[in-house]
Design a protein around this motif. Structure first.
Motif, PDB file in Angstrom:
ATOM      1  N   MET A   1       0.463  -1.125  -0.320  1.00 53.95           N
ATOM      2  CA  MET A   1      -0.209   0.101  -0.356  1.00 53.95           C
ATOM      3  C   MET A   1       1.310   1.007  -0.213  1.00 53.95           C
ATOM      4  SD  MET A   1      -1.090   0.848   3.980  1.00 53.95           S
ATOM      5  CE  MET A   1      -1.359   1.511   3.814  1.00 53.95           C
ATOM      6  N   PRO A   2       0.381   2.371  -0.850  1.00 59.30           N
ATOM      7  CA  PRO A   2       1.555   3.412  -0.269  1.00 59.30           C
ATOM      8  C   PRO A   2       1.362   4.228   0.877  1.00 59.30           C
ATOM      9  CG  PRO A   2      -1.132   3.939  -1.451  1.00 59.30           C
ATOM     10  CD  PRO A   2      -0.855   2.241  -1.870  1.00 59.30           C
ATOM     11  N   PRO A   3       2.431   4.829   1.275  1.00 59.60           N
ATOM     12  CA  PRO A   3       2.547   5.377   2.019  1.00 59.60           C
ATOM     13  C   PRO A   3       1.311   6.507   2.382  1.00 59.60           C
ATOM     14  CG  PRO A   3       3.856   6.480   1.087  1.00 59.60           C
ATOM     15  CD  PRO A   3       3.705   5.222   0.306  1.00 59.60           C
ATOM     16  N   PRO A   4       0.848   6.502   3.919  1.00 57.02           N
ATOM     17  CA  PRO A   4      -0.791   7.580   3.857  1.00 57.02           C
ATOM     18  C   PRO A   4      -0.368   9.239   3.934  1.00 57.02           C
ATOM     19  CG  PRO A   4       0.477   6.681   5.694  1.00 57.02           C
ATOM     20  CD  PRO A   4       1.194   6.000   4.499  1.00 57.02           C
ATOM     21  N   TRP A   5       0.165   9.739   2.172  1.00 56.07           N
ATOM     22  CA  TRP A   5       0.765  10.854   2.248  1.00 56.07           C
ATOM     23  C   TRP A   5      -0.530  11.511   2.024  1.00 56.07           C
ATOM     24  CZ3 TRP A   5       5.410  13.258   2.976  1.00 56.07           C
ATOM     25  CH2 TRP A   5       7.145  12.116   2.417  1.00 56.07           C
ATOM     26  N   GLN A   6      -2.164  10.972   2.146  1.00 55.53           N
ATOM     27  CA  GLN A   6      -2.993  11.716   0.916  1.00 55.53           C
ATOM     28  C   GLN A   6      -3.936  11.964   2.215  1.00 55.53           C
ATOM     29  OE1 GLN A   6      -4.631   7.407  -0.201  1.00 55.53           O
ATOM     30  NE2 GLN A   6      -2.841   7.036  -1.811  1.00 55.53           N
ATOM     31  N   GLY A   7      -4.641  12.620   1.415  1.00 53.99           N
ATOM     32  CA  GLY A   7      -6.240  13.555   2.224  1.00 53.99           C
ATOM     33  C   GLY A   7      -5.242  14.674   3.157  1.00 53.99           C
ATOM     34  N   CYS A 280      12.179  -1.641  -9.303  1.00 52.58           N
ATOM     35  CA  CYS A 280      10.706  -1.468 -10.365  1.00 52.58           C
ATOM     36  C   CYS A 280      11.652  -0.190 -11.035  1.00 52.58           C
ATOM     37  CB  CYS A 280       9.446  -0.627  -9.322  1.00 52.58           C
ATOM     38  SG  CYS A 280       9.919   0.480  -8.592  1.00 52.58           S
ATOM     39  N   PHE A 281      10.650   0.194 -12.509  1.00 51.68           N
ATOM     40  CA  PHE A 281      11.315   1.036 -13.434  1.00 51.68           C
ATOM     41  C   PHE A 281      10.985   2.695 -13.079  1.00 51.68           C
ATOM     42  CE2 PHE A 281      12.368  -3.423 -14.430  1.00 51.68           C
ATOM     43  CZ  PHE A 281      13.563  -4.052 -14.649  1.00 51.68           C
ATOM     44  N   ILE A 282      10.865   3.192 -13.953  1.00 49.06           N
ATOM     45  CA  ILE A 282      10.019   4.107 -14.418  1.00 49.06           C
ATOM     46  C   ILE A 282       9.400   4.342 -14.230  1.00 49.06           C
ATOM     47  CG2 ILE A 282      10.293   5.264 -16.678  1.00 49.06           C
ATOM     48  CD1 ILE A 282      11.768   6.976 -14.134  1.00 49.06           C
ATOM     49  N   GLU A 286       5.784   5.645 -11.580  1.00 45.74           N
ATOM     50  CA  GLU A 286       5.064   6.477 -11.921  1.00 45.74           C
ATOM     51  C   GLU A 286       3.402   6.558 -11.437  1.00 45.74           C
ATOM     52  OE1 GLU A 286       6.889   8.446 -16.494  1.00 45.74           O
ATOM     53  OE2 GLU A 286       5.315   6.610 -16.133  1.00 45.74           O
ATOM     54  N   GLU A 287       3.065   4.876 -11.517  1.00 40.96           N
ATOM     55  CA  GLU A 287       2.036   4.313 -10.747  1.00 40.96           C
ATOM     56  C   GLU A 287       2.093   4.990  -9.346  1.00 40.96           C
ATOM     57  OE1 GLU A 287       1.590   0.283 -12.206  1.00 40.96           O
ATOM     58  OE2 GLU A 287       1.236   0.338 -13.921  1.00 40.96           O
ATOM     59  N   THR A 288       3.370   4.584  -8.732  1.00 43.25           N
ATOM     60  CA  THR A 288       2.647   5.033  -6.998  1.00 43.25           C
ATOM     61  C   THR A 288       2.907   6.500  -6.980  1.00 43.25           C
ATOM     62  OG1 THR A 288       5.003   3.389  -6.858  1.00 43.25           O
ATOM     63  CG2 THR A 288       5.062   5.132  -5.367  1.00 43.25           C
ATOM     64  N   LEU A 289       3.993   6.817  -7.605  1.00 39.93           N
ATOM     65  CA  LEU A 289       3.677   8.511  -7.815  1.00 39.93           C
ATOM     66  C   LEU A 289       2.465   9.003  -7.777  1.00 39.93           C
ATOM     67  CD1 LEU A 289       6.665  10.383  -8.669  1.00 39.93           C
ATOM     68  CD2 LEU A 289       6.224   9.958  -6.692  1.00 39.93           C
ATOM     69  N   SER A 290       1.217   8.278  -8.701  1.00 37.19           N
ATOM     70  CA  SER A 290       0.253   8.281  -9.139  1.00 37.19           C
ATOM     71  C   SER A 290      -0.915   8.266  -8.098  1.00 37.19           C
ATOM     72  CB  SER A 290      -0.423   7.706 -10.405  1.00 37.19           C
ATOM     73  OG  SER A 290       0.386   9.023 -11.817  1.00 37.19           O
ATOM     74  N   ARG A 294      -2.841  11.066  -6.957  1.00 38.09           N
ATOM     75  CA  ARG A 294      -3.718  11.105  -7.118  1.00 38.09           C
ATOM     76  C   ARG A 294      -4.625  12.528  -8.332  1.00 38.09           C
ATOM     77  NH1 ARG A 294      -7.540  11.889  -1.578  1.00 38.09           N
ATOM     78  NH2 ARG A 294      -7.248  10.038  -0.413  1.00 38.09           N
ATOM     79  N   GLN A 295      -3.579  11.930  -9.318  1.00 41.11           N
ATOM     80  CA  GLN A 295      -3.417  12.346 -10.863  1.00 41.11           C
ATOM     81  C   GLN A 295      -2.571  12.011 -11.170  1.00 41.11           C
ATOM     82  OE1 GLN A 295      -2.072  16.321 -10.890  1.00 41.11           O
ATOM     83  NE2 GLN A 295      -1.358  16.463  -9.201  1.00 41.11           N
ATOM     84  N   PRO A 296      -2.405  11.797 -12.098  1.00 42.79           N
ATOM     85  CA  PRO A 296      -1.013  11.042 -13.413  1.00 42.79           C
ATOM     86  C   PRO A 296       0.155  11.844 -13.388  1.00 42.79           C
ATOM     87  CG  PRO A 296      -3.418  11.618 -14.436  1.00 42.79           C
ATOM     88  CD  PRO A 296      -3.299  12.000 -13.517  1.00 42.79           C
ATOM     89  N   ILE A 297       0.808  11.320 -13.176  1.00 41.11           N
ATOM     90  CA  ILE A 297       2.384  11.665 -12.792  1.00 41.11           C
ATOM     91  C   ILE A 297       3.015  11.117 -14.062  1.00 41.11           C
ATOM     92  CG2 ILE A 297       4.641  12.291 -11.681  1.00 41.11           C
ATOM     93  CD1 ILE A 297       1.698  13.397 -10.650  1.00 41.11           C
ATOM     94  N   ARG A 298       4.128  12.290 -14.589  1.00 41.15           N
ATOM     95  CA  ARG A 298       4.875  11.675 -15.291  1.00 41.15           C
ATOM     96  C   ARG A 298       6.481  11.768 -14.710  1.00 41.15           C
ATOM     97  NH1 ARG A 298       2.032   7.813 -15.871  1.00 41.15           N
ATOM     98  NH2 ARG A 298       0.692   8.062 -17.705  1.00 41.15           N
TER      99      ARG A 298
END
Length: 401
Positions: A1-7, A280-282, A286-290, A294-298
């Motif tokens: 699970m991603p770290p709880p940086w959200q909200g 992992c690869f680039i 990007e998927e982790t950061l997205s 909560r938005q597409p990251i490149r």
């Protein structure tokens, strides 16, 4: 699970992630600049400083004098030592302490102050903040500086911690991993796989997603003892073990989720130390950061080939900003001020740290020191800098008391 940086916590992305985005690709920089600066998370805790102070523009200005600043710093240090020792004598809880408890408290207070002084000396040995990176990175020197810095930072909570004890634990981990390697030549991917299997599979190291904002997650001695941490401290442990086995690794300053990578530019992949040492690869990053933002990251894939090591100052600043965020959220202003002292040593030119340290002193009711720091912030800041007018109004209010 991603770290709880959200909200609500998402606004607490660290300032070092924003300031050090020169090491990321253009897309990452765009994302970082859109994030809320970390110091704003303290706005709710220190807005009371000037709630009743009506800002008005002042036409007066004064030139900052280095000699005066040096004297002020010396004066502040003396008062800080007296305040620390007074708190130690009180036992930290307002109750009379026994002779043994008093002696232990004084010893810890002195050790904590000594750790800060040693950290300042370490920073003097490193290239200045923002200095061009050398054409030939000193991976061994950087690894040593990172470990020394991490141990000294941990001593703000564990003053009697010994550097040699931490280094010996990392040596032992490397020896254990080496015993699991085949006798023939080992390729980097096989080595990383063995490190990950031993640390996470056999020993149980893991990302602390349950108590992500525990300050102990940022203290390397506790990460080694509890085998729990956050991306940057788990990454540091992983890097130190790999370095001891002959594979230098560097920090990859991706905003929002710290990762590491082999220093060799031909090895174009990342290691997520928070997710079990997953390679992992680039696209995975990007998927982790997205998920986090909560938005597409490149991300710019070129930054993996450029592979500029994250300078030790930036690495340590990111650790410190994590701690600062935690202490401000918990209103632990004494600890937040201690971390701010480390941050000012890490990046002496960051005027916002003068302001934030002054605010911590205000919350601690250490008004004379607060006035000194905020006055220095005003004198060194451009007249139109953010918050200067508010700080000037606060200073007027404090001096009228």
């Amino acid at each position: 699970m991603p770290p709880p940086w959200q909200g609500a916590s998402r606004a607490a992305a660290t300032r070092s992630q924003h300031a050090a985005t020169q090491h990321c690709g253009p897309s990452a920089r765009a994302t970082a600049s859109a994030a809320t600066p970390a110091w704003r998370l303290t706005r709710s805790s220190w807005s009371s400083c000037w709630r009743h102070a009506e800002p008005r523009r002042s036409n007066s200005s004064s030139r900052f004098h280095a000699a005066a600043s040096s004297r002020a710093n010396s004066s502040r240090q003396t008062r800080r030592q007296r305040t620390t020792l007074a708190a130690a004598a009180d036992g930290g809880g307002g109750e009379a302490a026994s002779a043994d408890e008093l002696q232990q408290s004084f010893r810890q207070a002195a050790a904590a102050q000594q750790a800060l002084e040693e950290y300042r000396q370490l920073m003097q040995q490193l290239p200045e903040w923002g200095a061009p990176q050398p054409s030939q990175p000193d991976h061994a020197g950087d690894a040593d500086a990172l470990l020394r810095g991490a141990v000294l930072i941990a001593r703000h909570r564990y003053p009697l911690l010994r550097h040699d004890d931490v280094a010996e634990q990392l040596d032992d981990l490397a020896v254990q991993v080496e015993g699991r390697l085949p006798g023939q030549q080992v390729y980097p991917l096989r080595l990383l796989q063995t490190i990950s299997q031993h640390l996470y599979g056999h020993l149980g190291f893991a990302g602390n997603s349950v108590d992500y904002y525990s300050a102990d997650n940022s203290c390397i001695n506790q990460v080694l003892q509890r085998r729990l941490g956050i991306p940057i401290t788990l990454g540091l442990v992983y890097m130190q073990v790999a370095h001891r086995l002959g594979l230098p690794m560097v920090g990859v300053n991706i905003p929002g989720h710290f990762m590491i990578s082999p220093a060799d530019p031909e090895l174009e992949f990342l290691v997520d130390a928070f997710q079990g040492g997953e390679v992992c690869f680039i696209q995975d990053a990007e998927e982790t950061l997205s998920r986090i933002y909560r938005q597409p990251i490149r991300l710019d894939a070129a930054f993996l080939t450029r592979k500029q090591p994250l300078p030790p100052r930036y690495f340590l600043a990111r650790m410190l900003n994590n701690l600062k965020q935690i202490y401000n959220l918990r209103r632990s202003y004494d600890q937040a001020y201690a971390v701010s002292c480390y941050l000012r040593a890490t990046n002496p030119g960051d005027l916002s740290e003068l302001r934030d340290a002054g605010v911590c002193l205000y919350q601690l009711k250490r008004i004379p020191e607060c006035v000194e720091l905020l006055t220095e912030f005003v004198e060194r800041s451009p007249a139109d800098a953010e918050d200067v007018l508010k700080v000037q109004a606060l200073l007027r209010s404090l001096r009228q008391r």
